[in-house]
Design an enzyme around this catalytic site. Sequence first.
Site, PDB file in Angstrom:
ATOM      1  N   SER A  28       0.818  -1.206   0.000  1.00  0.00           N
ATOM      2  CA  SER A  28       0.000   0.000   0.000  1.00  0.00           C
ATOM      3  C   SER A  28       0.856   1.263   0.000  1.00  0.00           C
ATOM      4  O   SER A  28       1.736   1.388  -0.837  1.00  0.00           O
ATOM      5  CB  SER A  28      -0.945  -0.068   1.204  1.00  0.00           C
ATOM      6  OG  SER A  28      -2.132   0.583   0.878  1.00  0.00           O
ATOM      7  N   HIS A  45      -7.666  -5.864   0.207  1.00  0.00           N
ATOM      8  CA  HIS A  45      -6.426  -5.102   0.386  1.00  0.00           C
ATOM      9  C   HIS A  45      -5.672  -5.623   1.622  1.00  0.00           C
ATOM     10  O   HIS A  45      -6.119  -5.434   2.754  1.00  0.00           O
ATOM     11  CB  HIS A  45      -6.843  -3.647   0.588  1.00  0.00           C
ATOM     12  CG  HIS A  45      -5.706  -2.691   0.614  1.00  0.00           C
ATOM     13  ND1 HIS A  45      -4.883  -2.492  -0.472  1.00  0.00           N
ATOM     14  CD2 HIS A  45      -5.247  -1.852   1.587  1.00  0.00           C
ATOM     15  CE1 HIS A  45      -3.984  -1.569  -0.170  1.00  0.00           C
ATOM     16  NE2 HIS A  45      -4.178  -1.177   1.075  1.00  0.00           N
TER      17      HIS A  45
HETATM   18  C1  GCU Z   1      -5.493   4.772   1.741  1.00  0.00           C
HETATM   19  C2  GCU Z   1      -4.933   5.531   0.570  1.00  0.00           C
HETATM   20  C3  GCU Z   1      -4.116   4.651  -0.354  1.00  0.00           C
HETATM   21  C4  GCU Z   1      -3.099   3.858   0.426  1.00  0.00           C
HETATM   22  C5  GCU Z   1      -3.778   3.127   1.559  1.00  0.00           C
HETATM   23  C6  GCU Z   1      -2.829   2.375   2.504  1.00  0.00           C
HETATM   24  O1  GCU Z   1      -6.486   3.904   1.313  1.00  0.00           O
HETATM   25  O2  GCU Z   1      -5.987   6.160  -0.105  1.00  0.00           O
HETATM   26  O3  GCU Z   1      -3.462   5.422  -1.344  1.00  0.00           O
HETATM   27  O4  GCU Z   1      -2.373   2.983  -0.405  1.00  0.00           O
HETATM   28  O5  GCU Z   1      -4.463   4.045   2.363  1.00  0.00           O
HETATM   29  O6  GCU Z   1      -1.675   2.731   2.630  1.00  0.00           O
HETATM   30  O7  GCU Z   1      -3.322   1.453   3.168  1.00  0.00           O
END
Ligand code: GCU
Length: 413
Positions: A249, A391
């Site tokens: 992420s 995710h």
């Molecule tokens: C949020 C953000 C993302 C990121 C994510 C994370 O959802 O919008 O861009 O990748 O956090 O780091 O879990």
Amino acid sequence: MRNAIASFLIVALILPFATMAQKKNIPDPLKLARGVRVKTVDEWESIRRPEIRELFSRHMYGYSPAPPELSYRILSHDRDALDGKAIRKQVRVFFAPDTSVWMDILIYLPARKTSPVPVFLGMNFYGNQAVWNDPAILITPNWVDQNEVLGVENNRATEASRGVRSSRWPIDRILERGYGVATIYYGDVDPDFDDGFMNGVHGLFDKGNRTESSWGSIAAWAWGLQRALDYLVTDSDVDASKVAVLGHSRLGKAALWAGATDERFAMVISNESGEGGAALTRNEKGESLEQITTTFPHWFCSVYKSFAGRVNDLPFDQHMLLALVAPRPVYVASAVEDLWADPEGEFLSAVYAEPVYKLYGHKGLGTRKMPDVGKPLHEGRIGYHLREGKHDLTAYDWEQFMNFADKHWRTGK
Ligand code: GCU
């Protein structure tokens, strides 16, 4: 009339054959700013690659300071960790003669190793103590957050969150497969909130002198990963020619920028890094440039938000970030339910980075067709998989990263 029919036919017949890249107005990674196309590896390395790094620095991640003289303190070194399965080291890295800002690297290496081992290096979200239920892991005092509302899983740097993220760090399995793992808490380097760049390494190096292209937090985390590598290359238990940088992420965005700008990383792995990471910004699915720069203004340099609503004006796109890793292996991982990170955009970046790998005579991804779920693409130097689920960074993702490393490094047990 004839002309009209002719034009209609040309549009109808030719357009479907126009590459998707043209339709989406994707910048050509091999075209120099002055319009000429790169034909040799030498031109790529001496002109185009620096040009692209400059574009990303100036408009997106910001310029980072040069590496300072570091000092290290070995806080612990145990040969009998994890029931005899691991060597565990904890190393404090000081970034300046001023010792107020530092990060701790937690390292596990297979105890039975007979030679230096390849290592996966990545940052963690909740503190080193969260990656494994090992009472010897030190807890940092930097950016402690006892999150009562979200529960202990989301406590940063507390005893209550010891081991809570072990599903993201299958350390026993990594060791079993003959690899080492090194991790750093990202809050040691730069706590992840917008404080006007006062804390962490920004406070240490910027001294209030910031411009619209000064480094944001993603660049700071990437810089921290590079400083961890500075240490790892001095450690004779580590095979310095086989250190992979990885991240999930936002930390996947950081891993990509770290690997794109530091050729000592032998492999670069993005897990669901999405917008601002592996996902093609021009794909316009999932998170947008406008959303990310509004919610997380501190992640990028301040110029970046000026591209909100006009992504076609960006002089680059994220496939060029992957291309900066060439000819080293790069891996992009997506998850079906992670639409916010735009799996299709992540896949397309991997597709459009390929010409640079081809310039080196290597296969990139080797296909333009998105693979089925659970059918990783590992043939060329650009790897990709799409897994079931949400995710997250899972054991499945790690298995694929290690399979890919086994293949390209000819390692593995
Ligand atoms: C949020 C953000 C993302 C990121 C994510 C994370 O959802 O919008 O861009 O990748 O956090 O780091 O879990």
